[in-house]
Design an enzyme around this catalytic site. Structure first.
Site, PDB file in Angstrom:
ATOM      1  N   THR A  68       6.859  14.140  14.743  1.00 53.94           N
ATOM      2  CA  THR A  68       6.348  12.782  14.536  1.00 53.94           C
ATOM      3  C   THR A  68       6.229  12.548  13.031  1.00 53.94           C
ATOM      4  O   THR A  68       7.183  12.105  12.391  1.00 53.94           O
ATOM      5  CB  THR A  68       5.004  12.574  15.261  1.00 53.94           C
ATOM      6  OG1 THR A  68       4.103  13.638  14.926  1.00 53.94           O
ATOM      7  CG2 THR A  68       5.205  12.549  16.766  1.00 53.94           C
TER       8      THR A  68
ATOM      9  N   LYS B 292       5.389  21.485  16.660  1.00 60.03           N
ATOM     10  CA  LYS B 292       5.278  20.288  15.836  1.00 60.03           C
ATOM     11  C   LYS B 292       3.809  20.068  15.541  1.00 60.03           C
ATOM     12  O   LYS B 292       2.929  20.453  16.314  1.00 60.03           O
ATOM     13  CB  LYS B 292       5.884  19.061  16.520  1.00 60.03           C
ATOM     14  CG  LYS B 292       5.203  18.570  17.776  1.00 60.03           C
ATOM     15  CD  LYS B 292       3.951  17.738  17.604  1.00 60.03           C
ATOM     16  CE  LYS B 292       4.198  16.551  16.693  1.00 60.03           C
ATOM     17  NZ  LYS B 292       2.890  15.794  16.525  1.00 60.03           N
TER      18      LYS B 292
ATOM     19  N   THR C 217      -3.421  23.706  20.521  1.00 59.66           N
ATOM     20  CA  THR C 217      -3.143  22.841  19.386  1.00 59.66           C
ATOM     21  C   THR C 217      -1.790  22.167  19.486  1.00 59.66           C
ATOM     22  O   THR C 217      -0.900  22.698  20.127  1.00 59.66           O
ATOM     23  CB  THR C 217      -3.190  23.652  18.076  1.00 59.66           C
ATOM     24  OG1 THR C 217      -2.974  22.788  16.998  1.00 59.66           O
ATOM     25  CG2 THR C 217      -2.148  24.728  18.060  1.00 59.66           C
TER      26      THR C 217
ATOM     27  N   GLU D 238      -0.244  16.162   6.827  1.00 58.01           N
ATOM     28  CA  GLU D 238       0.140  14.833   6.345  1.00 58.01           C
ATOM     29  C   GLU D 238      -0.359  14.602   4.920  1.00 58.01           C
ATOM     30  O   GLU D 238      -1.559  14.544   4.664  1.00 58.01           O
ATOM     31  CB  GLU D 238      -0.410  13.769   7.285  1.00 58.01           C
ATOM     32  CG  GLU D 238       0.268  13.798   8.642  1.00 58.01           C
ATOM     33  CD  GLU D 238      -0.411  12.930   9.669  1.00 58.01           C
ATOM     34  OE1 GLU D 238       0.233  12.598  10.679  1.00 58.01           O
ATOM     35  OE2 GLU D 238      -1.593  12.588   9.478  1.00 58.01           O
TER      36      GLU D 238
ATOM     37  N   ASN E 244      -1.410   7.564   7.702  1.00 56.51           N
ATOM     38  CA  ASN E 244      -2.142   7.231   8.922  1.00 56.51           C
ATOM     39  C   ASN E 244      -2.506   5.753   9.008  1.00 56.51           C
ATOM     40  O   ASN E 244      -2.662   5.209  10.100  1.00 56.51           O
ATOM     41  CB  ASN E 244      -3.383   8.116   9.042  1.00 56.51           C
ATOM     42  CG  ASN E 244      -3.016   9.500   9.517  1.00 56.51           C
ATOM     43  OD1 ASN E 244      -2.803   9.732  10.702  1.00 56.51           O
ATOM     44  ND2 ASN E 244      -2.910  10.438   8.582  1.00 56.51           N
TER      45      ASN E 244
ATOM     46  N   THR F 211       3.207   1.238  12.330  1.00 55.05           N
ATOM     47  CA  THR F 211       4.081   0.186  11.770  1.00 55.05           C
ATOM     48  C   THR F 211       5.440   0.726  11.412  1.00 55.05           C
ATOM     49  O   THR F 211       5.655   1.925  11.402  1.00 55.05           O
ATOM     50  CB  THR F 211       3.432  -0.447  10.534  1.00 55.05           C
ATOM     51  OG1 THR F 211       3.194   0.596   9.561  1.00 55.05           O
ATOM     52  CG2 THR F 211       2.132  -1.098  10.891  1.00 55.05           C
TER      53      THR F 211
END
Length: 392
Positions: free
Chosen positions: A148, A174, A185, A263, A387, A392
């Protein structure tokens, strides 16, 4: 040494009889987004799932049907199929029936990751199933199909050889956000041909999970879809000690990949806690450090602010005393049992260490023999941006 562990290629497909691949179904603008794992024979499986009370439909489907053997897993990214109620489970049932029309499978199951609260686009997934080459052995395509916000695919494989014979083990995973495991997890799939007894599969998986996936945190959030699967063909040899070590090597590699791919993360850090009252309190303290926003932002700023570390330990609820506490960044001691050692020279040394993309922070609580190591990352501007724009 009683056994030798050698890295090999092709992740989960390193195991004979395991096939996997991925295709683009249109959920992503480019790249793979739907994949499969298939076996020529039934696989015994063990799994660990999220402790989030709002478990996603794929997890509910497995538990409701009591699946302990399978030879097919369908996986998708961009849609978690979570908070979708009974309709979400019915969507899986329909897709599993569609798979059965295309290929001979036993107890097929599904795994999903992505946005919560949106029904699956079954037609897109059916078209993906129609385009699968079920005889393809491409672990990397599958690893990419489940990504993702990940910036790179995560996979590993080993061959293990000893007096007992040999076996292979491989894994893909992932995860880059919503990583604060509690029992399991993210998404992780591990294949092996080890002839491991059924009663030892889940025991060893849970044991190793505690010091790998359960020891990492990116942002303190626990997903609705967290899953770890262990599957075996039983075509190889087995030795408990060798298998435990190989399983650990697979899971710790994938776990640390997730932390380093957090991230927006710019650095990954091991928090090595010792001297706690017991191992339980050591784990509490270590994971508190990985989840502290103040500690994470200090990591990003490369600021050796030992006060934030001390404050987090004190707030974690574990037994501690400022006169027994010791805090170090690698070999640079900042605070030692009531003595503040933060001179300009010491601060500069610690700051230089924190410029690295990987380093360790040591905390000796000085209350007992408990120890635990947890793994985390910093919190950057990019985490907020990624995030904020996730849908979007």
């Amino acid at each position: 040494m009683k056994f030798r562990i050698t890295p090999i290629d092709n992740g989960i497909c390193a195991v004979e009889g395991i096939y996997a691949s991925g295709v683009n179904a249109g959920f992503k603008k480019e790249g793979y987004d739907v994949g499969f794992i298939r076996s020529e024979k039934e696989l015994d499986i063990a799994y660990l799932f999220t402790t989030n009370r709002f478990q996603a439909a794929p997890i509910k489907y497995v538990l409701r049907n009591g699946i302990v053997k399978t030879n097919f897993i369908l996986a998708n990214s961009k849609n978690a199929n979570a908070m979708t109620g009974e309709e979400g489970i019915k969507d899986i049932e329909e897709l599993m029936e569609y798979v059965k029309e295309k290929i001979d499978v036993v107890n097929p199951l599904m795994s999903s990751t992505g946005v919560i609260g949106v029904r699956l686009d079954k037609e897109k997934i059916k078209k993906a199933i129609e385009s699968f080459d079920f005889n393809e052995k491409d672990s990397n395509k599958f690893a990419r199909a489940i990504m993702t916000t990940d910036s790179f695919p995560k996979e590993i494989a080993f061959e293990v050889e000893g007096d007992f014979g040999k076996f292979k083990i491989g894994g893909v995973a992932k995860g880059a956000g919503m990583i604060n495991p509690a029992m399991a997890t993210m998404l992780c799939f591990i294949t092996t041909d080890a002839d491991i007894p059924a009663d030892e599969m889940r025991t060893l998986l849970k044991e190793v999970n505690e010091v790998t996936f359960n020891a990492i945190s990116v942002d303190g959030d626990t997903s609705t879809n967290d899953s770890v699967f262990l599957m075996t063909t039983r075509d190889g040899a087995y030795d408990k000690e060798a298998f435990r070590e190989a399983l650990y090597q697979v899971m710790i590699k994938l776990a640390l990949d997730i932390v380093s791919d957090g991230e927006g993360a710019t650095k990954s850090v091991a928090f090595v806690v010792s001297g706690a009252k017991d191992d339980i309190e050591a784990k509490i303290a270590a994971k508190a450090l990985t989840n502290s926003l103040l500690v994470k932002t200090a990591l990003f700023g490369e600021d050796p602010n030992w006060g934030r570390i001390a404050s987090t330990i004190g707030a974690s609820g574990v037994e501690c005393d400022e006169n027994t506490l010791k805090i170090s960044i690698e070999n640079v001691v900042l605070y030692d049992r009531g003595n503040i050692l933060m001179t300009p020279e010491v601060e500069e040394k610690a700051h230089n260490i924190m410029k690295r993309d990987k380093f360790k922070i040591y905390v000796d609580i000085g209350m007992g023999n408990g120890k635990f190591t947890a793994y985390g990352c910093d919190l950057s501007y990019d985490y907020v941006k990624i995030n904020a724009e996730y849908r979007t």
